[in-house]
Design a protein around this motif. Structure first.
Motif, short mmCIF file in Angstrom:
data_model
loop_
_atom_site.label_atom_id
_atom_site.label_comp_id
_atom_site.label_asym_id
_atom_site.label_seq_id
_atom_site.Cartn_x
_atom_site.Cartn_y
_atom_site.Cartn_z
N GLY A 9 0.66 16.16 -4.08
CA GLY A 9 1.37 15.99 -2.82
C GLY A 9 0.99 14.71 -2.09
N MET A 10 0.28 13.84 -2.75
CA MET A 10 -0.20 12.62 -2.10
C MET A 10 0.93 11.58 -1.98
N LYS B 173 -0.38 2.21 7.15
CA LYS B 173 -0.18 0.86 6.63
C LYS B 173 0.97 0.90 5.63
N ALA C 274 0.84 -1.20 0.00
CA ALA C 274 0.00 0.00 0.00
C ALA C 274 0.87 1.25 0.00
N PHE C 275 0.59 2.13 -0.94
CA PHE C 275 1.29 3.43 -0.96
C PHE C 275 0.32 4.52 -1.40
N ASP C 276 0.57 5.74 -0.99
CA ASP C 276 -0.29 6.86 -1.35
C ASP C 276 0.12 7.44 -2.70
N HIS C 277 -0.87 7.83 -3.49
CA HIS C 277 -0.59 8.49 -4.77
C HIS C 277 -1.91 8.95 -5.32
N ASP C 278 -1.93 9.91 -6.18
CA ASP C 278 -3.18 10.23 -6.87
C ASP C 278 -2.92 10.88 -8.23
N ILE D 180 2.11 4.08 3.80
CA ILE D 180 1.16 5.20 3.94
C ILE D 180 1.25 5.79 5.34
N VAL D 181 1.42 7.11 5.39
CA VAL D 181 1.48 7.76 6.70
C VAL D 181 0.34 8.76 6.86
N ARG E 189 -0.19 11.63 -9.85
CA ARG E 189 0.96 11.09 -10.60
C ARG E 189 1.56 12.10 -11.55
#
Ligand SMILES: Cc1cc2nc3c(=O)[nH]c(=O)nc-3n(C[C@H](O)[C@H](O)[C@H](O)COP(=O)(O)OP(=O)(O)OC[C@H]3O[C@@H](n4cnc5c(N)ncnc54)[C@H](O)[C@@H]3O)c2cc1C
Ligand code: SF4
Ligand code: FES
Lengths: 666, 248
Positions: B64-65, B111, B53-57, B114-115, B59
């Motif tokens: 800043g995600m 998770k 799991a990693f944060d992104h949007d 992801i923070v 791309r």
């Protein structure tokens, strides 16, 4: 059945003023007893939440990202239109109205567009007051640039980060209200259904994306500001999480979906590079102010470029085909997006594409660098014939205008666009279609509103550049706050809406069942496997050029793919935890339904207009052929258990203030 | 190319977490870093394992995600880019790549990678705004001319994307660069003047309260900031803070 758009009577220029003077208001003390849910915190939802809270309503705002500031509006680059006429070049409310209706190929509702043009100037005042750092000239006044499809300079901008700056403005206005306790912000929450009680929208079911918990939220009205559905194509310039879920769930609960097939394919995006590609990157339309688009005139040059024998800069001026300037001398490189995209496709289909895939054209800044360089050299008293001086000075100007875009390009493509032309190709960018709304921005479900890209309202069959930001903020700051009050004035005695009702029970059960079904399916294919397949069908058959045959195939293929999805999709992990695959699965499931309705809508519309181009309805020169006699209406689809069974309702479009003409940019 | 990934896996905030090895092959140099992780995840899913799991949007380096601490650097080895803009051409065949979450007391892990950055929002809520009503009764935008120089500096400060790389990079986990960017934007504009004093005090106090560390001027934040937010902003905020406290 024909649709009632509730447009007020009277002269177009007086409608909105008269409307505001006569609607019902809610007094400040009563606003405190009224709750409003806003799904989405982009320009539309962010500005609406802030304003509604400031007026005194209790707002609950939702977004799926970890902060409202990350909504997809943040990525808008080029600018925002407003009829300020600061440049004294003849701009006016009427002209902005006219350009928008014409640009939309006469498929939008006059009264809404006029209202948009009326409030546009105020948006700029508002944003400046909030401290949005728009670009300024040396006199300290606001600067403008031009965008496609118009002959005036009315676009305000903040370098290539206009959306970011506007959204941060709305975010700051939200923060002020969050601090006052008037907005309760639910980050990392996804709306998965709307709850309808006694025929009115009274709440939503949302999933807390961190814990996986399913939550019930009630309110007196629900506003959808959930953005566009371009990701139905898998590859688009939208953010990875952009989705149709909120809108689609509303559609299934009775909100009509309008013109799903109106999609904007943006002409200037970075071409795709491989199968692993996850998204496409836009190069702002503002680049067409200074960049010239061309392909080689001769196939032998195309081959030589592909084989690496020569480079773009080696091709002589007379061997270049500036095809937009050739075909559309009046607007040249600044024709509207739909026209520019189709022209690029035409050249590439004819074999003139300049990269390995054959799907790329050049966007060249050398003329602009030269022109600016000479101007600067003159101003600075330097030698205008010294090529290096001129080039350096010119590059500085281009850098100050588009620096971040050039940097973005270089990082992705690994080529320096100051030295060699950019390569671009059209990509899915924006959806003009969306939830049908009346003049009040209310959907066909009482108390359920849709604003911003999520609704269908202002752009007809094609949106002009820099008009989405304008619409989002107009809806949120200046339109919805009035129209929703008229509706809520009936609710001052209602009291809090309970979440313990059979309607909430049922909606929650549907959501939980669907999530469990996805998790327990334990199939063999990943969610992306289906999303990519869907994207390919959409691009090939519902893309820049559509045919009856292709659309019929698309409907069957999408239906089959959807059935396969529900049999064979694999979603790892649990429901009750942060589960990114589960989030994606829910979104793709909805895209698999929307896609079919999309194709059905495109099939129904036997004409070419704006972004909807049917090969059967075009002139021998390849220009679109609109059919005003038979298709001057909005298609609003009612859900009937299956996308293919959706029932068509028509909203007739009457043009009283603009003469409907063949759209020509020649 | 073939790579040896060493990725932080942590089921939830209460889980301890550990580095897990994932060899990956056939990585194209044209892929973005996150596309490389997509490919890894597709492989994991096909084996019935849980993806990373990693944060992104967005791309494209603006929302800043995305985050990620890559081989000991926030947003990886390239300069002036976010993780989503990082391309695999910056690595070579056979490389070992450590991928960890941004770490700081004020940024707890939710998770895997992801923070939780909600502390960043709370700092903005403490004063990162101009208290103007959004009702539309504002004066004409050109009634307040602003020197181009100041407008440009304010813009530069305002381009902070709130990613928290500055915090992750700082040995003190200080959020000074982030906070000073917003304080500077408004300090440079006439619109921000009225509330300047309260703004800087409230935002700085909130930052301390959220558990971010003190700034000892190492300058590491500026180096790793994907948006080139300048240390000048910290100096400006310090001046604002000082003078606000004197006026108090
Ligand atoms: C790369 C790019 C550049 C652009 N440049 C320009 C430009 O220069 N000028 C211009 O005018 N337009 C531009 N556009 C178009 C414009 O940015 C968008 O149309 C506009 O910002 C949409 O705003 P919005 O508020 O309607 O939705 P968005 O900003 O997309 O916000 C959607 C919100 O809804 C939330 N959401 C969605 N679904 C759910 C759900 N189920 N549950 C909870 N929350 C949900 C999201 O979290 C988000 O907060 C550009 C678009 C792109 C992609
Ligand atoms: S200052 Fe730079 S590193 Fe820190 S949050 Fe802002 S953009 Fe990210
Ligand atoms: S995903 Fe938006 S900045 Fe990286």
């Amino acid at each position: 059945m024909s649709m009632n758009s509730k447009v007020p009577d009277g002269e177009i220029k007086d409608k909105w003023t008269k409307y505001k003077d006569t609607i019902n208001l809610v007094n400040p003390a009563n606003k405190r007893n009224i709750d409003v849910i806003v799904v989405g915190t982009g320009l539309a939802g962010g500005s609406a939440s802030a304003t509604l809270a400031e007026l005194g309503y209790n707002v609950k705002a939702f977004c799926y990202q970890d902060s409202p500031r990350r909504a997809h509006s943040i990525a808008a680059q080029g600018g925002i239109n407003a009829a300020k006429n600061y440049q004294g070049d003849g701009d006016s409310t009427y002209r902005l109205f006219y350009d928008t209706v014409k640009g939309g190929d006469y498929r939008s509702r006059e009264a809404n567009v006029h209202r948009l043009a009326e409030v546009s100037a105020n948006i700029i005042d508002q944003c400046v007051a909030q401290g949005v750092p728009f670009a300024r000239d040396y006199g300290g006044l606001l600067d403008n640039r031009s965008f496609g499809g118009v002959l005036v300079s009315r676009t305000f901008y903040a370098k290539g980060q206009t959306g970011q700056q506007l959204l941060l403005g709305a975010y700051s206005a939200m923060n002020r209200q969050i601090a006052r306790g008037k907005i309760k912000m639910y980050n990392r929450h996804e709306m998965l259904d709307v709850v309808i009680v006694d025929g009115k929208a009274r709440g939503i079911i949302a999933r807390n994306l961190v814990t996986g918990e399913i939550e019930r939220h009630s309110a007196h009205a629900v506003v959808l500001a959930s953005g566009g559905y371009g990701n139905v194509y898998f590859l688009s310039t939208n953010a990875m999480g952009s989705n149709v879920t909120a809108g689609w769930k509303a559609h299934k609960k009775g909100a009509y979906f309008a013109n799903p097939c109106y999609t904007q394919i943006h002409p200037t995006c970075i071409p795709r590079s491989g199968d692993y590609q996850s998204k496409l990157t836009l190069m702002s339309e503002s680049l067409r102010n200074d960049g010239r688009i061309w392909v080689p005139k001769h196939k032998k040059d195309v081959e030589a470029i592909k084989s690496g024998e020569i480079k773009a800069v080696d091709i002589k001026e007379e061997d270049r085909d500036y095809y937009l300037e050739r075909r559309y001398p009046a607007f040249g490189n600044l024709v509207p997006r739909d026209v520019a995209s189709r022209a690029a496709k035409e050249r590439c289909d004819a074999g003139y594409g300049v990269n390995q895939t054959g799907e790329a054209v050049y966007l060249d800044f050398s003329s602009a660098i030269n022109r600016y360089g000479k101007e600067q050299a003159l101003l600075k008293g330097l030698d205008v014939n010294n090529e290096k001086t001129v080039a350096d000075l010119g590059k500085d100007i281009v850098k100050s205008k588009y620096g971040n875009l050039f940097q973005m390009y270089e990082k992705i493509v690994d080529e320096n666009p100051y030295e060699t032309p950019m390569m671009i190709y059209p990509a899915v960018h924006y959806t003009m279609g969306g939830i049908w709304v009346d003049y009040n921005l209310m959907t066909t479900v009482p108390g359920l509103y849709a604003i911003g890209e999520a609704n269908f309202s202002d752009h007809g069959a094609n949106r002009l550049g820099a008009s989405a930001l304008m619409q989002g903020l107009a809806d949120g700051y200046f339109v919805l706050p009035y129209t929703i009050g008229d509706y809520l004035s009936d609710d001052i005695r209602t009291g809090p809406i309970s979440i313990d009702s059979k309607e909430f029970d049922e909606a929650e059960k549907t959501v939980v069942d669907t999530l469990n079904k996805l998790i327990n399916n334990k199939g063999v294919n990943s969610v992306d496997y289906y999303h990519k397949k869907l994207g390919k069908i959409m691009w090939d058959k519902c893309g820049m050029a559509r045919t009856e045959k292709g659309l019929k195939e698309a409907m069957t293929e999408i239906k089959n793919l959807r059935e396969d999805f529900w049999k064979n999709v694999s979603v790892p992990g649990e429901v009750n935890e942060l589960n990114t695959e589960l989030e994606k699965a829910g979104r793709v499931a909805d895209f698999l339904e929307l896609g079919e309705l999309f194709a059905k809508d495109a099939l129904d519309r036997n004409e070419s207009c704006g972004g909807h181009f049917r090969e059967e309805y075009s002139t021998p020169e390849g220009e679109a052929e609109r059919d005003d006699k038979n298709f001057s209406y909005v298609s609003a689809w009612e859900y009937k258990g299956e996308p293919s069974k959706a029932e068509l309702h028509k909203e007739a479009l009457n043009f009283e203030n603009i003469e409907v003409k063949v759209r020509s940019y020649k | 190319m073939n790579l040896n990934l060493k990725i932080w896996r942590q089921k939830s905030n209460s889980d301890k977490g550990k580095i897990v090895d994932y060899p990956i092959s056939n990585v194209s140099e044209h892929m973005s870093f996150l596309e490389m992780l997509d490919v890894l995840n597709e492989g994991l899913i096909s084996k019935g394992e849980e993806p990373v799991a990693f944060d992104h949007d967005c791309r494209e380096g603006i929302c800043g995600m995305c985050s990620l601490y890559i081989n000991g650097e926030a947003h990886g080895p390239d300069r002036g880019v976010t993780t989503c803009q990082l391309h695999m051409r910056k690595f070579k065949d056979g490389d070992t790549i450590y991928i960890e979450p941004f770490r700081a007391t004020a940024l707890p892990v939710i998770k895997d990678l992801i923070v939780d950055r909600s502390s960043f929002d709370r700092i903005q809520q403490a004063g990162g705004f101009v208290s103007v009503n959004t009702s539309g009764n504002t004066q004409d935008a050109n009634a307040i001319p602003i020197r181009k120089e100041n407008a440009d500096l304010a813009f530069d400060a305002a381009t902070c994307i709130g990613c928290a790389a500055c915090v992750a990079t700082c040995k003190n986990a200080s959020a000074m660069l982030y906070v000073s960017a917003k304080v500077s934007q408004f300090a440079l504009l006439p619109q921000g003047e009225v509330e300047a004093k309260e703004r800087v005090i409230n935002m700085v106090n909130k930052m301390d309260e959220e558990g971010f560390g003190n700034c000892t001027n190492t300058g590491a934040c500026e180096v790793e900031c994907p948006k080139g937010i300048s240390l000048d902003n910290i100096a400006r905020m310090n001046r604002e803070f000082l003078s606000a406290n004197i006026k108090k």
